[in-house]
Design an enzyme around this catalytic site. Sequence first.
Site, PDB file in Angstrom:
ATOM      1  N   ASN A 192       0.875  -1.527  -0.116  1.00 51.24           N
ATOM      2  CA  ASN A 192       0.130  -0.034   0.353  1.00 51.24           C
ATOM      3  C   ASN A 192       1.136   1.356   0.319  1.00 51.24           C
ATOM      4  O   ASN A 192       1.543   1.339   0.579  1.00 51.24           O
ATOM      5  CB  ASN A 192      -0.673  -0.004   1.222  1.00 51.24           C
ATOM      6  N   HIS A 204       0.579   6.375   1.806  1.00 50.95           N
ATOM      7  CA  HIS A 204       1.649   6.976   2.364  1.00 50.95           C
ATOM      8  C   HIS A 204       3.032   8.087   1.870  1.00 50.95           C
ATOM      9  O   HIS A 204       3.276   8.955   2.281  1.00 50.95           O
ATOM     10  CB  HIS A 204       1.559   6.529   3.948  1.00 50.95           C
ATOM     11  N   HIS A 244      -5.380   3.516  -1.664  1.00 50.99           N
ATOM     12  CA  HIS A 244      -7.033   3.870  -1.475  1.00 50.99           C
ATOM     13  C   HIS A 244      -6.707   5.537  -2.014  1.00 50.99           C
ATOM     14  O   HIS A 244      -6.605   6.315  -1.195  1.00 50.99           O
ATOM     15  CB  HIS A 244      -6.741   4.115   0.331  1.00 50.99           C
ATOM     16  N   ARG A 301      -9.305   8.337  -1.102  1.00 53.32           N
ATOM     17  CA  ARG A 301     -10.404   9.063   0.203  1.00 53.32           C
ATOM     18  C   ARG A 301     -11.262   9.868  -0.185  1.00 53.32           C
ATOM     19  O   ARG A 301     -10.130  11.261  -1.385  1.00 53.32           O
ATOM     20  CB  ARG A 301      -9.730   9.219   1.023  1.00 53.32           C
ATOM     21  N   ARG A 331      -6.675  12.646   1.123  1.00 55.82           N
ATOM     22  CA  ARG A 331      -6.196  13.003   1.756  1.00 55.82           C
ATOM     23  C   ARG A 331      -4.667  13.076   1.672  1.00 55.82           C
ATOM     24  O   ARG A 331      -3.506  13.146   1.671  1.00 55.82           O
ATOM     25  CB  ARG A 331      -6.198  13.005   3.190  1.00 55.82           C
ATOM     26  N   GLU A 390      -8.472   0.545  -3.431  1.00 52.51           N
ATOM     27  CA  GLU A 390      -9.449   0.980  -1.589  1.00 52.51           C
ATOM     28  C   GLU A 390     -10.704   1.965  -1.787  1.00 52.51           C
ATOM     29  O   GLU A 390      -9.931   3.115  -2.499  1.00 52.51           O
ATOM     30  CB  GLU A 390      -8.476   0.413  -0.817  1.00 52.51           C
ATOM     31  N   THR A 422      -7.930   3.909   7.974  1.00 48.72           N
ATOM     32  CA  THR A 422      -9.522   3.047   8.413  1.00 48.72           C
ATOM     33  C   THR A 422      -9.477   2.273   9.282  1.00 48.72           C
ATOM     34  O   THR A 422      -9.020   1.073  10.287  1.00 48.72           O
ATOM     35  CB  THR A 422      -9.357   1.887   6.976  1.00 48.72           C
ATOM     36  N   GLU A 438     -11.245  -9.256   3.255  1.00 51.20           N
ATOM     37  CA  GLU A 438      -9.975  -8.333   4.188  1.00 51.20           C
ATOM     38  C   GLU A 438     -10.820  -8.510   5.406  1.00 51.20           C
ATOM     39  O   GLU A 438     -10.951  -7.902   5.909  1.00 51.20           O
ATOM     40  CB  GLU A 438      -9.877  -7.310   2.826  1.00 51.20           C
ATOM     41  N   HIS A 474      -3.393  -4.545   7.949  1.00 51.71           N
ATOM     42  CA  HIS A 474      -3.915  -3.636   8.078  1.00 51.71           C
ATOM     43  C   HIS A 474      -2.990  -3.447   9.628  1.00 51.71           C
ATOM     44  O   HIS A 474      -3.154  -4.305  10.883  1.00 51.71           O
ATOM     45  CB  HIS A 474      -5.127  -3.063   8.949  1.00 51.71           C
TER      46      HIS A 474
END
Length: 250
Positions: free
Chosen positions: A13, A16, A49, A51, A55, A76, A107, A157, A200
């Site tokens: 992922n 970030h 993801h 969003r 962000r 996502e 999340t 998931e 996660h």
Amino acid sequence: MTSPHERLRLGVNIDHVATVRNARGGDTPDPLRAARLAQESGADGITAHLREDRRHISDADIDGLMEVLTVPLNFEMAATDEMQKIALRHKPHAVCLVPEKREERTTEGGLEVAREENKLAHYIAPLREAGCRVSIFIAADPRQIDAAHRIGAEVVELHTGAYCDAHAEGHFDIRDAELEKLRTMATHAHALGLEVHAGHGLTYDTVQPVAAFPEVKELNIGHFLIGEAIFRGLQPAIAEMRRLMDAARA
Ligand code: PXP
């Protein structure tokens, strides 16, 4: 039953990388560069993801990922009309539905499927028709798993956040209980014919017990890997995660 020796997939992922980029509002660090490097380093897929508040990942990032990736994109998103339109335009390999709250930092829980069964069944139908594998990010709760199965999702998931948080806080009894829940629910979901993923909060310290579940086919890991990349570089950070996953599976 999945062979315990089957290679467990690692989805990296890259959200970030975009978080750091957006902190200054420029072009660096580039999430696409991270995605390319991750795929060269053994990632079996890339997760991003988009969003509602953009962000981290932006619409342009998704356009770029669809163009450059040679491994599958796991897109996502929240179950909103806007996101459905975007997904139907891109038709990524997989769509993972997650709950989303503006005020949360990440999340926080799994998607409430049981109470929204009808609505979600209608929501995912066009995504499935478009050829996207629909995955639902879900708590290790049989009600939610059964509902995900009934609405026609192909993948669940399992949210590993509670297990990882308990480990980080040194609450080892809670950690072990959470792990046991994940184990039981992985077996339950697999028995229903669902493909089981997990993710996660996973780190080098917490990944192996989850990687050892034979029913789990894919782990999605982001925040820890991007943080670790600051110290050892993205390639070695991913390689070490890969090594730990493979060792747990062996
Ligand atoms: N899986 C899902 C569905 C997520 O929402 C996230 C966080 O965006 C992850 C996996 C990865 O979590 P982390 O960044 O904590 O590794």
